[in-house]
Design a protein around this motif. Sequence first.
Motif, PDB file in Angstrom:
ATOM      1  N   ARG A 190       0.814  -1.110  -0.013  1.00 48.18           N
ATOM      2  CA  ARG A 190       0.146   0.075  -0.062  1.00 48.18           C
ATOM      3  C   ARG A 190       0.941   1.247   0.060  1.00 48.18           C
ATOM      4  NH1 ARG A 190      -2.704  -3.124  -1.393  1.00 48.18           N
ATOM      5  NH2 ARG A 190      -4.927  -3.570  -1.003  1.00 48.18           N
ATOM      6  N   ARG A 191       2.224   0.955   0.528  1.00 48.30           N
ATOM      7  CA  ARG A 191       3.153   2.038   0.320  1.00 48.30           C
ATOM      8  C   ARG A 191       4.075   2.277  -0.781  1.00 48.30           C
ATOM      9  NH1 ARG A 191       3.123   6.868   2.687  1.00 48.30           N
ATOM     10  NH2 ARG A 191       4.963   8.039   3.057  1.00 48.30           N
ATOM     11  N   ARG A 212      -0.146   6.527 -10.974  1.00 55.31           N
ATOM     12  CA  ARG A 212      -1.186   7.145 -10.332  1.00 55.31           C
ATOM     13  C   ARG A 212      -2.625   6.743 -10.640  1.00 55.31           C
ATOM     14  NH1 ARG A 212       1.376  13.332 -11.395  1.00 55.31           N
ATOM     15  NH2 ARG A 212       2.416  13.358  -9.511  1.00 55.31           N
ATOM     16  N   ALA A 216      -5.014   5.484  -7.449  1.00 50.98           N
ATOM     17  CA  ALA A 216      -6.640   5.742  -7.339  1.00 50.98           C
ATOM     18  C   ALA A 216      -7.572   4.871  -7.371  1.00 50.98           C
ATOM     19  CB  ALA A 216      -6.666   6.833  -8.374  1.00 50.98           C
ATOM     20  N   GLY A 219      -7.836   3.209  -4.241  1.00 50.17           N
ATOM     21  CA  GLY A 219      -8.225   3.727  -3.225  1.00 50.17           C
ATOM     22  C   GLY A 219      -7.216   4.112  -2.483  1.00 50.17           C
ATOM     23  N   ASP A 221      -3.935   6.551  -1.166  1.00 47.35           N
ATOM     24  CA  ASP A 221      -3.657   7.941  -1.294  1.00 47.35           C
ATOM     25  C   ASP A 221      -1.837   7.841  -1.576  1.00 47.35           C
ATOM     26  OD1 ASP A 221      -3.532  10.747  -1.675  1.00 47.35           O
ATOM     27  OD2 ASP A 221      -3.522  10.939   0.845  1.00 47.35           O
ATOM     28  N   THR A 222      -1.454   8.585  -2.512  1.00 46.05           N
ATOM     29  CA  THR A 222      -0.164   8.754  -2.600  1.00 46.05           C
ATOM     30  C   THR A 222       0.418  10.158  -2.221  1.00 46.05           C
ATOM     31  OG1 THR A 222       1.710   8.625  -4.234  1.00 46.05           O
ATOM     32  CG2 THR A 222      -0.384   9.036  -5.097  1.00 46.05           C
ATOM     33  N   GLY A 223       1.305  10.238  -1.382  1.00 47.22           N
ATOM     34  CA  GLY A 223       1.947  11.669  -1.165  1.00 47.22           C
ATOM     35  C   GLY A 223       3.237  11.691  -2.151  1.00 47.22           C
TER      36      GLY A 223
END
Length: 339
Positions: A190-191, A212, A216, A219, A221-223
């Motif tokens: 997930r990271r 990206r 998305a 679900g 979120d990417t910093g």
Amino acid sequence: MSRSSHGAHSPNVTMRDVAKAAGVSIATVSHVINDKAGARIGDDARRRVQDAVIALGYRPNALAKTLSQGTSRFIGLVADQIATTPFAGQIIHGAQDEAWRHGYVLLVANSDGNAAAEDEAIAMMLEHQVHGILYSSWYHREIDVPEQLHQADTVLVNCFAPGSGLRSVVPDEEQGGRTATDELIAAGHRRIAFVNTTTPSPAKVGRLAGYRAALAAAGIDTGESLVVEASPEQEGGYAVAQRIVDSGATAVFCHNDRVAMGLYDGLRERELRIPEDVAVIGFDNQEVIAAHLRPPLTSVALPHYELGVEGVRILLGLDPADEASPTLISCPIVARRSV
């Protein structure tokens, strides 16, 4: 008086010589000599060509006579460097195989980036009245189309030229980026970090967009701290290893296999194991790199062979193609043990 002034035949006179003497294009000379139906050639140009043919003693050879009957079985391929680039050379292999399947022979000219050599190669192919020309680059990019290519039916392979009116076939970079990221998501990560290139290119834009899009859709979120840029070689991957560690990523999608190779070294120096501590995926599937890293690197393959095949199919009218947008070829994943 010279032999040519009597109209004696000279085996060394070419269609290019006639075109130069008459002040017209090679295509115009071809149309006049072969009395091509529907060709729009003015009386003055036609007369100049006919006069030049007589003055120079030009005589089509047996091959040219065959071609003039509309039975050319040659397809030209003009490349910048792919003949000397092992993995990109698969473009030639694919085009050659597909040409043979349909009774055509591939004529290959590698310009090695030399503009004069490229012009000469295209002129030669026009003179031999090839069925059409594939024009290829060793990496996916936008190009300026050589003017002579508009004299033949042309398909661009692994490159594109907006507004040129020429059809093109290129890798689906966005799909490839999404496929790589989906593979990491499916493995439970997930990271996920992405090491992109610093070099502007369709690959840089497309692979980032795919990364990206995959996050998305899942679900996640990417910093921005998870997206880093590095020079597109081993040193670049090695240089960003600490940033990857600091980001807390458990998986990394690298812009290409060379970046992944450098990242392997940087992670190992920090006593991190692949894939137990950090999973890694590359792009390009360069066999000399991906298959021989330890562990072997999972990579998204650039479809060079398929690009060559599809270029021929478009040229022969076997597959439809839109001049307004490139035909996209899928980039498959080659799973190994780095995930």
